[in-house]
Design a protein around this motif. Structure first.
Motif, PDB file in Angstrom:
ATOM      1  N   THR A  43      51.332 -99.033 -52.216  1.00 53.57           N
ATOM      2  CA  THR A  43      50.755-100.218 -52.857  1.00 53.57           C
ATOM      3  C   THR A  43      51.739-101.384 -52.806  1.00 53.57           C
ATOM      4  OG1 THR A  43      49.433 -98.848 -54.336  1.00 53.57           O
ATOM      5  CG2 THR A  43      49.810-101.135 -55.003  1.00 53.57           C
ATOM      6  N   MET A  44      51.246-102.550 -52.436  1.00 53.81           N
ATOM      7  CA  MET A  44      52.077-103.743 -52.322  1.00 53.81           C
ATOM      8  C   MET A  44      51.576-104.822 -53.282  1.00 53.81           C
ATOM      9  SD  MET A  44      52.998-105.949 -48.909  1.00 53.81           S
ATOM     10  CE  MET A  44      51.261-106.127 -48.438  1.00 53.81           C
ATOM     11  N   ARG A  45      52.353-105.107 -54.317  1.00 54.33           N
ATOM     12  CA  ARG A  45      52.026-106.212 -55.218  1.00 54.33           C
ATOM     13  C   ARG A  45      52.073-107.530 -54.429  1.00 54.33           C
ATOM     14  NH1 ARG A  45      52.539-106.849 -60.699  1.00 54.33           N
ATOM     15  NH2 ARG A  45      51.301-104.928 -60.666  1.00 54.33           N
ATOM     16  N   THR A  46      51.034-108.313 -54.569  1.00 52.40           N
ATOM     17  CA  THR A  46      50.921-109.583 -53.851  1.00 52.40           C
ATOM     18  C   THR A  46      50.452-110.660 -54.819  1.00 52.40           C
ATOM     19  OG1 THR A  46      50.417-108.464 -51.765  1.00 52.40           O
ATOM     20  CG2 THR A  46      49.797-110.786 -51.936  1.00 52.40           C
ATOM     21  N   TYR A  47      51.151-111.769 -54.815  1.00 49.45           N
ATOM     22  CA  TYR A  47      50.813-112.899 -55.672  1.00 49.45           C
ATOM     23  C   TYR A  47      50.012-113.907 -54.853  1.00 49.45           C
ATOM     24  CZ  TYR A  47      54.431-110.611 -58.360  1.00 49.45           C
ATOM     25  OH  TYR A  47      55.170-109.664 -59.032  1.00 49.45           O
ATOM     26  N   LEU A  48      48.904-114.339 -55.408  1.00 48.42           N
ATOM     27  CA  LEU A  48      47.979-115.225 -54.703  1.00 48.42           C
ATOM     28  C   LEU A  48      47.903-116.561 -55.421  1.00 48.42           C
ATOM     29  CD1 LEU A  48      44.493-114.250 -53.305  1.00 48.42           C
ATOM     30  CD2 LEU A  48      44.756-116.334 -54.659  1.00 48.42           C
ATOM     31  N   TYR A  49      48.064-117.638 -54.677  1.00 44.20           N
ATOM     32  CA  TYR A  49      47.938-119.007 -55.179  1.00 44.20           C
ATOM     33  C   TYR A  49      46.839-119.688 -54.378  1.00 44.20           C
ATOM     34  CZ  TYR A  49      52.650-118.001 -56.953  1.00 44.20           C
ATOM     35  OH  TYR A  49      53.732-117.428 -57.581  1.00 44.20           O
ATOM     36  N   ARG A  50      45.960-120.432 -55.071  1.00 46.51           N
ATOM     37  CA  ARG A  50      44.877-121.086 -54.347  1.00 46.51           C
ATOM     38  C   ARG A  50      44.364-122.290 -55.110  1.00 46.51           C
ATOM     39  NH1 ARG A  50      39.531-119.612 -56.081  1.00 46.51           N
ATOM     40  NH2 ARG A  50      39.500-117.948 -57.650  1.00 46.51           N
ATOM     41  N   PRO A  51      43.681-123.193 -54.405  1.00 49.42           N
ATOM     42  CA  PRO A  51      43.081-124.340 -55.089  1.00 49.42           C
ATOM     43  C   PRO A  51      42.064-123.876 -56.133  1.00 49.42           C
ATOM     44  CG  PRO A  51      43.165-124.714 -52.728  1.00 49.42           C
ATOM     45  CD  PRO A  51      43.526-123.276 -52.941  1.00 49.42           C
ATOM     46  N   ASP A  52      42.084-124.534 -57.275  1.00 61.00           N
ATOM     47  CA  ASP A  52      41.179-124.178 -58.367  1.00 61.00           C
ATOM     48  C   ASP A  52      39.881-124.971 -58.232  1.00 61.00           C
ATOM     49  OD1 ASP A  52      40.162-123.062 -60.645  1.00 61.00           O
ATOM     50  OD2 ASP A  52      41.327-124.300 -62.036  1.00 61.00           O
ATOM     51  N   GLY A  88      48.810-126.222 -53.336  1.00 59.24           N
ATOM     52  CA  GLY A  88      48.363-127.522 -53.807  1.00 59.24           C
ATOM     53  C   GLY A  88      47.936-128.465 -52.709  1.00 59.24           C
ATOM     54  N   HIS A  89      48.202-128.092 -51.463  1.00 55.33           N
ATOM     55  CA  HIS A  89      47.753-128.881 -50.319  1.00 55.33           C
ATOM     56  C   HIS A  89      46.545-128.247 -49.631  1.00 55.33           C
ATOM     57  CE1 HIS A  89      51.708-130.755 -50.874  1.00 55.33           C
ATOM     58  NE2 HIS A  89      51.206-131.780 -50.235  1.00 55.33           N
ATOM     59  N   GLY A  90      45.889-127.324 -50.334  1.00 56.88           N
ATOM     60  CA  GLY A  90      44.613-126.827 -49.832  1.00 56.88           C
ATOM     61  C   GLY A  90      44.664-125.526 -49.061  1.00 56.88           C
ATOM     62  N   PHE A  91      45.585-124.633 -49.432  1.00 56.71           N
ATOM     63  CA  PHE A  91      45.691-123.342 -48.768  1.00 56.71           C
ATOM     64  C   PHE A  91      45.652-122.215 -49.795  1.00 56.71           C
ATOM     65  CE2 PHE A  91      48.016-126.374 -46.099  1.00 56.71           C
ATOM     66  CZ  PHE A  91      47.404-126.166 -44.869  1.00 56.71           C
ATOM     67  N   SER A 132      36.164-114.193 -50.501  1.00 62.33           N
ATOM     68  CA  SER A 132      35.106-115.171 -50.225  1.00 62.33           C
ATOM     69  C   SER A 132      35.642-116.588 -50.087  1.00 62.33           C
ATOM     70  CB  SER A 132      34.051-115.127 -51.333  1.00 62.33           C
ATOM     71  OG  SER A 132      34.630-115.464 -52.590  1.00 62.33           O
ATOM     72  N   PHE A 133      36.793-116.870 -50.686  1.00 60.83           N
ATOM     73  CA  PHE A 133      37.337-118.232 -50.642  1.00 60.83           C
ATOM     74  C   PHE A 133      38.331-118.431 -49.499  1.00 60.83           C
ATOM     75  CE2 PHE A 133      39.309-115.755 -54.104  1.00 60.83           C
ATOM     76  CZ  PHE A 133      40.607-115.640 -53.641  1.00 60.83           C
ATOM     77  N   CYS A 134      38.484-117.429 -48.623  1.00 59.66           N
ATOM     78  CA  CYS A 134      39.371-117.562 -47.468  1.00 59.66           C
ATOM     79  C   CYS A 134      38.557-117.698 -46.188  1.00 59.66           C
ATOM     80  CB  CYS A 134      40.277-116.338 -47.331  1.00 59.66           C
ATOM     81  SG  CYS A 134      41.552-116.193 -48.593  1.00 59.66           S
ATOM     82  N   THR A 135      38.990-118.578 -45.311  1.00 63.89           N
ATOM     83  CA  THR A 135      38.444-118.614 -43.962  1.00 63.89           C
ATOM     84  C   THR A 135      39.097-117.503 -43.158  1.00 63.89           C
ATOM     85  OG1 THR A 135      40.138-120.065 -43.012  1.00 63.89           O
ATOM     86  CG2 THR A 135      38.293-121.132 -44.170  1.00 63.89           C
TER      87      THR A 135
END
Length: 245
Positions: free
Chosen positions: A16-25, A55-58, A113-116
């Protein structure tokens, strides 16, 4: 752009790999950047860097790069003990395990769903190497590699002829390579070796050498260069906006 943060535990071939995700709200789909940390894993400077990119849309994914070797959530301190432990982890984990981590991250991003489907990689120090290594995966369209260590020296464990420098010709995505001229970890001779390999294999890359020390992006400590760091963030954002959108 306001962002939000999530934490996910991703299954990989080695645990298992803990992964932190940041994305536009906000609603929409966004390209993904896999952001590989230093040996210390997700410290406060790494979290702030990820937030800047998001914060730049990724969508930005920050995996625990040594998840097999530490309890979930481990963050090493910027001190001698942290450095010694991180370097021990770096030399203990085979590059092939990083490859399977990248595969898991690609699959995870494409399940959201929010990733291309557009995915790039970026990293600092050993993370710069891992961003370069990730580009061996054809699903990684672009890689922004900041002062990547151990590419030129082939010092990380791997199977014969599977080191990252030897595999350079297998990279299909576009690369940006950034080095500090005062970085003792990658000498002028080492930089020339990487450049020559990229040229010989006719990779699509750009090359930047700046007057800075190792870890000049890290906004803690005496080596931080805010002006150059800002330039690199702008270059990275423009690069990924072009290659991933």
């Amino acid at each position: 752009m306001v962002i939000t943060q999530e934490t996910h535990d991703i299954s990989t071939a080695t645990g298992t790999m803990r992964t932190y995700l940041y994305r536009p709200d906000c609603d929409g789909q966004f390209a993904t950047i896999i952001f590989y940390s230093e040996i210390f894993q997700q410290t406060a400077p790494i979290a702030r860097a990820a937030a800047i990119l998001a914060g730049h849309g990724f969508v930005v994914l920050v995996p625990e790069v040594f998840h097999e070797l530490n309890p979930v959530g481990t963050v090493l301190a910027y001190d001698d003990n942290g450095k010694d432990k991180g370097n021990a982890d770096k030399f203990a984990k085979p590059l092939e395990h990083h490859d399977s981590d990248t595969e898991a991250l690609v699959d995870f991003a494409r399940s959201l769903s929010f990733c291309t489907s557009q995915i790039g990689s970026m990293g600092v120090c050993i993370g710069g190497h891992l961003a370069y290594r990730a580009a061996l995966n054809p699903d990684i369209l672009a890689a922004f590699c900041l002062y990547p260590t151990d590419i030129h020296s082939n010092t990380l464990p791997c199977e014969k002829d599977n080191d990252s420098l030897s595999r350079t010709g297998d990279i299909s995505g576009e690369l940006v390579m950034v080095f500090g001229k005062q970085d003792p970890h990658v000498s002028s001779e080492g930089r020339k070796l990487i450049y020559a390999k990229l040229e010989a294999t006719e990779r699509n890359f750009s090359w930047h050498e700046v007057n800075a020390q190792h870890a000049f992006m890290r906004d803690e400590g005496e080596r931080y260069d805010a002006a150059i760091a800002l330039q690199m963030y702008l270059k990275a954002v423009a690069f990924f906006q072009r290659t991933l959108k």
